[in-house]
Design a protein around this motif. Structure first.
Motif, mmCIF file in Angstrom:
data_model
loop_
_atom_site.group_PDB
_atom_site.id
_atom_site.type_symbol
_atom_site.label_atom_id
_atom_site.label_comp_id
_atom_site.label_asym_id
_atom_site.label_seq_id
_atom_site.Cartn_x
_atom_site.Cartn_y
_atom_site.Cartn_z
ATOM 1 N N ILE A 37 0.844 -1.203 0.000
ATOM 2 C CA ILE A 37 0.000 0.000 0.000
ATOM 3 C C ILE A 37 0.873 1.245 0.000
ATOM 4 C CG2 ILE A 37 -1.668 1.348 1.356
ATOM 5 C CD1 ILE A 37 -2.702 -1.414 2.429
ATOM 6 N N HIS A 38 1.850 1.282 0.905
ATOM 7 C CA HIS A 38 2.730 2.449 1.056
ATOM 8 C C HIS A 38 3.476 2.736 -0.245
ATOM 9 C CE1 HIS A 38 5.603 4.827 3.771
ATOM 10 N NE2 HIS A 38 5.993 5.024 2.528
ATOM 11 N N TRP A 39 4.113 1.725 -0.805
ATOM 12 C CA TRP A 39 4.931 1.936 -2.005
ATOM 13 C C TRP A 39 4.089 2.401 -3.186
ATOM 14 C CZ3 TRP A 39 9.837 -1.362 -2.950
ATOM 15 C CH2 TRP A 39 10.601 -1.418 -1.773
ATOM 16 N N GLN A 40 2.926 1.808 -3.358
ATOM 17 C CA GLN A 40 2.074 2.220 -4.478
ATOM 18 C C GLN A 40 1.671 3.685 -4.353
ATOM 19 O OE1 GLN A 40 -1.167 -0.571 -4.479
ATOM 20 N NE2 GLN A 40 0.013 -2.131 -5.565
ATOM 21 N N ILE A 41 1.250 4.079 -3.173
ATOM 22 C CA ILE A 41 0.828 5.468 -2.972
ATOM 23 C C ILE A 41 2.023 6.402 -3.107
ATOM 24 C CG2 ILE A 41 -0.110 7.119 -1.288
ATOM 25 C CD1 ILE A 41 -1.894 4.763 -0.305
ATOM 26 N N PHE A 42 3.173 6.027 -2.546
ATOM 27 C CA PHE A 42 4.378 6.849 -2.646
ATOM 28 C C PHE A 42 4.708 7.125 -4.113
ATOM 29 C CE2 PHE A 42 8.919 7.241 -3.397
ATOM 30 C CZ PHE A 42 9.289 8.244 -2.516
ATOM 31 N N PHE A 43 4.754 6.084 -4.940
ATOM 32 C CA PHE A 43 5.161 6.277 -6.331
ATOM 33 C C PHE A 43 4.117 7.020 -7.155
ATOM 34 C CE2 PHE A 43 8.300 2.986 -5.226
ATOM 35 C CZ PHE A 43 9.438 3.701 -5.587
ATOM 36 N N VAL A 44 2.846 6.850 -6.855
ATOM 37 C CA VAL A 44 1.821 7.641 -7.539
ATOM 38 C C VAL A 44 2.002 9.118 -7.198
ATOM 39 C CG1 VAL A 44 -0.658 8.174 -7.593
ATOM 40 C CG2 VAL A 44 0.110 5.806 -7.821
ATOM 41 N N VAL A 58 1.994 12.678 -9.539
ATOM 42 C CA VAL A 58 1.567 13.980 -9.024
ATOM 43 C C VAL A 58 2.738 14.957 -8.950
ATOM 44 C CG1 VAL A 58 0.462 15.149 -7.053
ATOM 45 C CG2 VAL A 58 -0.325 12.891 -7.761
ATOM 46 N N GLY A 59 3.952 14.441 -8.746
ATOM 47 C CA GLY A 59 5.140 15.294 -8.720
ATOM 48 C C GLY A 59 5.480 15.873 -7.365
ATOM 49 N N LEU A 60 4.966 15.274 -6.289
ATOM 50 C CA LEU A 60 5.301 15.753 -4.951
ATOM 51 C C LEU A 60 6.724 15.345 -4.579
ATOM 52 C CD1 LEU A 60 2.005 14.870 -3.023
ATOM 53 C CD2 LEU A 60 2.695 17.084 -3.952
ATOM 54 N N ASN A 61 7.304 16.032 -3.599
ATOM 55 C CA ASN A 61 8.642 15.654 -3.143
ATOM 56 C C ASN A 61 8.569 14.367 -2.329
ATOM 57 O OD1 ASN A 61 7.875 16.323 -0.482
ATOM 58 N ND2 ASN A 61 8.762 18.362 -0.621
ATOM 59 N N GLN A 62 9.733 13.795 -2.023
ATOM 60 C CA GLN A 62 9.773 12.515 -1.320
ATOM 61 C C GLN A 62 9.249 12.621 0.109
ATOM 62 O OE1 GLN A 62 13.043 9.714 -2.061
ATOM 63 N NE2 GLN A 62 13.984 11.355 -3.272
ATOM 64 N N ALA A 63 9.534 13.725 0.783
ATOM 65 C CA ALA A 63 9.083 13.881 2.167
ATOM 66 C C ALA A 63 7.555 13.855 2.243
ATOM 67 C CB ALA A 63 9.628 15.174 2.765
ATOM 68 N N SER A 103 8.689 8.913 9.107
ATOM 69 C CA SER A 103 8.493 8.823 7.654
ATOM 70 C C SER A 103 8.859 10.129 6.958
ATOM 71 C CB SER A 103 7.053 8.424 7.318
ATOM 72 O OG SER A 103 6.159 9.493 7.490
ATOM 73 N N PHE A 104 8.493 11.253 7.567
ATOM 74 C CA PHE A 104 8.823 12.547 6.971
ATOM 75 C C PHE A 104 10.335 12.781 6.975
ATOM 76 C CE2 PHE A 104 9.403 17.115 6.780
ATOM 77 C CZ PHE A 104 8.592 17.447 5.701
ATOM 78 N N ILE A 105 11.002 12.424 8.064
ATOM 79 C CA ILE A 105 12.455 12.597 8.152
ATOM 80 C C ILE A 105 13.165 11.764 7.093
ATOM 81 C CG2 ILE A 105 14.488 12.106 9.594
ATOM 82 C CD1 ILE A 105 12.748 12.993 12.019
ATOM 83 N N VAL A 106 12.760 10.519 6.937
ATOM 84 C CA VAL A 106 13.379 9.661 5.922
ATOM 85 C C VAL A 106 13.150 10.247 4.528
ATOM 86 C CG1 VAL A 106 13.329 7.384 4.835
ATOM 87 C CG2 VAL A 106 13.338 7.579 7.323
ATOM 88 N N GLY A 107 11.939 10.719 4.260
ATOM 89 C CA GLY A 107 11.652 11.365 2.974
ATOM 90 C C GLY A 107 12.464 12.633 2.778
ATOM 91 N N LEU A 162 18.276 10.981 -3.257
ATOM 92 C CA LEU A 162 18.219 9.533 -3.364
ATOM 93 C C LEU A 162 17.097 9.119 -4.313
ATOM 94 C CD1 LEU A 162 18.524 8.580 0.425
ATOM 95 C CD2 LEU A 162 20.347 8.621 -1.287
ATOM 96 N N GLN A 163 17.235 7.959 -4.895
ATOM 97 C CA GLN A 163 16.160 7.390 -5.692
ATOM 98 C C GLN A 163 14.984 7.095 -4.761
ATOM 99 O OE1 GLN A 163 15.990 6.823 -9.016
ATOM 100 N NE2 GLN A 163 17.970 7.828 -9.243
ATOM 101 N N GLY A 164 13.775 7.270 -5.267
ATOM 102 C CA GLY A 164 12.592 7.012 -4.465
ATOM 103 C C GLY A 164 12.532 5.589 -3.933
ATOM 104 N N LEU A 165 13.000 4.641 -4.730
ATOM 105 C CA LEU A 165 12.990 3.244 -4.299
ATOM 106 C C LEU A 165 13.862 3.042 -3.064
ATOM 107 C CD1 LEU A 165 12.029 0.376 -4.821
ATOM 108 C CD2 LEU A 165 13.987 0.071 -6.342
ATOM 109 N N LEU A 166 14.999 3.701 -3.022
ATOM 110 C CA LEU A 166 15.875 3.599 -1.854
ATOM 111 C C LEU A 166 15.225 4.247 -0.632
ATOM 112 C CD1 LEU A 166 18.551 2.700 -0.670
ATOM 113 C CD2 LEU A 166 19.553 4.831 -1.467
ATOM 114 N N THR A 167 14.556 5.364 -0.846
ATOM 115 C CA THR A 167 13.880 6.059 0.257
ATOM 116 C C THR A 167 12.796 5.192 0.887
ATOM 117 O OG1 THR A 167 14.322 8.222 -0.744
ATOM 118 C CG2 THR A 167 12.560 8.120 0.889
ATOM 119 N N VAL A 168 11.902 4.629 0.064
ATOM 120 C CA VAL A 168 10.826 3.828 0.642
ATOM 121 C C VAL A 168 11.338 2.495 1.182
ATOM 122 C CG1 VAL A 168 8.917 4.893 -0.592
ATOM 123 C CG2 VAL A 168 10.041 2.925 -1.593
ATOM 124 N N ALA A 169 12.379 1.950 0.576
ATOM 125 C CA ALA A 169 12.956 0.702 1.098
ATOM 126 C C ALA A 169 13.580 0.943 2.469
ATOM 127 C CB ALA A 169 13.981 0.141 0.127
#
Length: 124
Positions: free
Chosen positions: A21-28, A33-38, A81-85, A93-100
């Motif tokens: 759930i988290h990864w799908q929403i993060f990547f969408v 949408v173009g939001l930042n990682q945080a 979660s916000f700090i990691v983002g 960082l690549q988004g995949l590394l951030t969510v992993a």
């Protein structure tokens, strides 16, 4: 000690669904949408955490649901979660590394936090 391992296994299984759930929403949010990682990581966390808090309360910890516990869990883990983002944004960082990275931190820290603080005294 056996009870903590049983709870950790159940928490991990719920965590797999939470991660999807988290990864799908993060990547969408990040790509479409173009939001930042945080912001993407925090928003995705809030949605996924709502699911996993409910399921973990009922099945992993067999605890009574509490709005206070839910808000407390969401606030503490949401900050993580916000700090990691934010780190992902700052270090480009690549988004995949951030969510992993967040998923791994969330599994370990989230379980310990839930076991020892959020659901402590609320388990049968």
């Amino acid at each position: 000690m056996k009870a903590i391992w049983k709870s950790f296994l159940s928490y991990s299984l719920v965590g797999l669904a939470n991660t999807l759930i988290h990864w799908q929403i993060f990547f969408v949010l990040r790509v479409a949408v173009g939001l930042n990682q945080a912001t993407s990581n925090f928003t995705a966390f809030c949605v996924a955490a709502s699911f996993s808090f409910y399921v973990n309360a009922l099945y992993t910890f067999e605890a009574k649901l509490s709005v206070t516990s839910y808000v407390f869990f969401l606030c503490v883990m949401g900050v993580l979660s916000f700090i990691v983002g934010h780190v992902g944004d700052r270090w480009h960082l690549q988004g995949l590394l951030t969510v992993a990275a967040f998923s791994l931190l969330s599994l370990v820290f989230g379980f310990l936090f839930s076991w020892s603080v959020v659901f402590r005294g609320r388990r049968p």
